[in-house]
Design a protein around this motif. Structure first.
Motif, short mmCIF file in Angstrom:
data_model
loop_
_atom_site.label_atom_id
_atom_site.label_comp_id
_atom_site.label_asym_id
_atom_site.label_seq_id
_atom_site.Cartn_x
_atom_site.Cartn_y
_atom_site.Cartn_z
N MET A 46 0.90 -1.22 0.21
CA MET A 46 0.32 0.15 0.30
C MET A 46 0.77 1.10 0.02
O MET A 46 1.86 1.07 0.33
CB MET A 46 -0.84 0.12 1.14
N TRP A 51 -1.22 6.90 3.08
CA TRP A 51 -1.52 5.59 4.62
C TRP A 51 -1.12 7.26 5.37
O TRP A 51 -1.98 7.40 7.18
CB TRP A 51 -0.80 5.02 4.95
N ALA A 54 -4.09 9.45 5.26
CA ALA A 54 -6.04 9.86 5.96
C ALA A 54 -5.66 8.93 7.65
O ALA A 54 -6.61 9.18 8.07
CB ALA A 54 -5.61 8.12 5.64
N ASN A 173 -6.77 5.01 9.87
CA ASN A 173 -7.21 4.53 8.72
C ASN A 173 -6.56 4.11 7.21
O ASN A 173 -5.15 3.64 6.88
CB ASN A 173 -8.43 5.62 8.30
N GLU A 175 -7.79 4.29 3.72
CA GLU A 175 -8.53 5.00 2.66
C GLU A 175 -7.72 6.01 3.01
O GLU A 175 -8.35 7.08 3.43
CB GLU A 175 -9.41 4.91 2.43
N THR A 176 -7.57 6.77 1.93
CA THR A 176 -7.67 8.52 1.80
C THR A 176 -8.06 9.69 0.80
O THR A 176 -8.19 8.77 -0.73
CB THR A 176 -6.03 9.08 1.57
#
Length: 469
Positions: A46, A51, A54, A173, A175-176
């Motif tokens: 990822m 990250w 987010a 989290n 997702e952003t």
């Protein structure tokens, strides 16, 4: 590249890591020995910067090496070594020594140190202090398409923190939502062009009449934006245009952020092996292949640039000799080719003497004549008097340190985000043969990557120069 064995989704990694955290804290509870334990879970690859983006609010750090393919993003604090004001690094040795002597390989404290520890500090630098190194609570490390989610547990302190640590883990989290940078409203320089000319001309007279051989004079470009720029977004855009650089972001919780894309390694240590380099002398990249070749040839044959580079080569060798054996340095300088610049570079490898620490190396070679001057003490005294701003962490050591390993870059090509302002920093070495105009142009070239990302134009500067010329 084949998928990482046993890699799981981010949500699955949170669950698996929570189990590991509970196991560590349950099985070791009651042991009084100070140590750092780091359970980790293999993760489907990822984006580390996404990250970070987010997860705002907590303290954040980011580091990617220039040539090892490794990047790390950290959220939160498991342990910190900080000092608001200090005249030397004795306190840092005392704070970092115990944890580094007991933790296992792979543990990293990320942070930086002021260019000059002496006062005064300007308010926008106060949260960074004399130095600040943090062991992130949660860390995402990526290398060659493989990733791990890690949790640093600081024992015995964390025995009573299990519920909060697990809660914080599940609060992360993945997702952003991308954001745009706010528009720049204005930019201004400290010192101004007229002040720069006066200072450089005065320094050239001083260099000719005193033991001072070189001084690196810096400029602050203060950009005011329509809103507070997001530091992760700014770093992402900066990184995409600056390959073959160290990229970093250091942000205390909810406060100012120091970011940069530095081409210059201060040193890298692996056990007793250390690498460092002398970087000094530069030209911008040409507008065509022919123009670029001409500028490189001009750089290699410039007496002024070679003398400036030689100051750094000689100083680096003299500083490293007492600490090392089997020292090897390039017989001659070569050209470091970056996206927007060309620099003279001489690389060095050495074997550290037994008992020499990473902080010994850092103290020995910082500040080098590449960012301060020669002799160092005279140059630093002069800079404290004549530079009209606080350098803070600009041109200081930034990077990470662990047990028997470390990597630091020189914090140049950097900027500080503070509220709606971005302060960009760049410098140029003043030696016999320098002219105020050429050095002014050089420091503008050195922040061109930031300028492009922020959308500030220097066309009015060129027009001003032509009118004044």
């Amino acid at each position: 590249m084949s998928p990482q064995p046993n890699a799981v989704s981010f949500e699955q990694a949170q669950t698996a890591l929570a189990r590991e955290i509970k196991t560590v804290l349950r099985h070791r509870n009651g042991h009084a020995t100070s140590t750092i334990i780091t359970p980790s879970v293999a993760l489907e690859d990822m984006d580390a910067l996404a990250w970070m983006h987010a997860n705002p609010g907590a303290a954040r750090v980011y580091w990617s090496g220039r040539d090892d393919g490794l990047e790390a993003a950290g959220i939160g604090i498991a342990h910190s070594c900080c000092e608001s004001f200090a005249g030397d690094l004795l306190g840092l040795r005392e704070q970092l020594g115990p944890p580094l002597s007991t933790c296992s390989a792979g543990i990293r404290y990320y942070g930086g140190i002021r260019f000059d520890l002496r006062l005064p500090y300007e308010p926008h630098w106060e949260t960074f202090g004399a130095w600040s190194f943090i062991l992130p609570r949660f860390e995402l490390r990526r290398c060659n398409g493989q990733a791990k989610l890690r949790c640093n547990l600081n024992l015995p302190r964390d025995y009573g923190n299990q519920d909060r640590i697990v809660e914080d883990l599940y609060g992360l989290n993945a997702e952003t939502v991308p954001v745009d940078l706010p528009k720049p409203l204005s930019h201004a320089y400290r010192p101004s062009r007229a002040e720069w000319r006066t200072v450089v001309d005065s320094l050239l007279r001083t260099i000719g009449q005193s033991p001072l051989e070189k001084i690196v004079l810096a400029r602050e470009t203060r950009v005011v934006c329509a809103g507070g720029p997001d530091p992760v977004t700014l770093l992402r855009l900066l990184k995409s245009g600056t390959p073959r650089c160290f990229h970093f972001l250091f942000q205390p919780a909810g406060q100012s952020a120091f970011i940069g894309a530095s081409p210059e390694r201060l040193f890298r240590r692996r056990n007793r092996d250390v690498e460092t380099e002398a970087v000094a002398g530069s030209r911008p990249r040409g507008r065509s292949a022919a123009d670029d070749a001409r500028l490189v040839e001009e750089l290699l044959n410039s007496d002024k640039e070679r003398r400036e580079h030689e100051f750094v080569r000689v100083s680096l060798k003299e500083d490293m000799l007492p600490l090392s054996t089997d020292l090897q340095m390039d017989a001659d300088c070569s050209v470091m080719r970056l996206a927007s610049a060309r620099h003279l570079v001489s690389r060095m490898k050495a074997r550290l003497r037994r008992g020499v620490t990473s902080l010994d190396v850092l103290e020995a070679i910082h500040p080098s004549p590449a960012v301060g001057g020669l002799p160092s003490s005279l140059a630093l005294d002069a800079l404290l008097k004549i530079e009209p701003f606080d350098r803070g962490w600009y041109a200081g050591p930034v990077g990470w340190i662990g047990p028997n390993a470390a990597e630091f870059a020189v914090g140049i090509r950097s900027g500080l985000i503070h509220g709606q302002q971005v302060r960009l920093y760049s410098g140029a070495g003043i030696v016999p043969g320098s002219t105020w105009q050429s050095e002014w142009d050089e420091i503008g070239d050195k922040i061109v990557d930031f300028s492009r990302v922020l959308g500030i134009s220097t066309q009015e500067d060129a027009a001003h120069q032509a009118a004044a010329g």
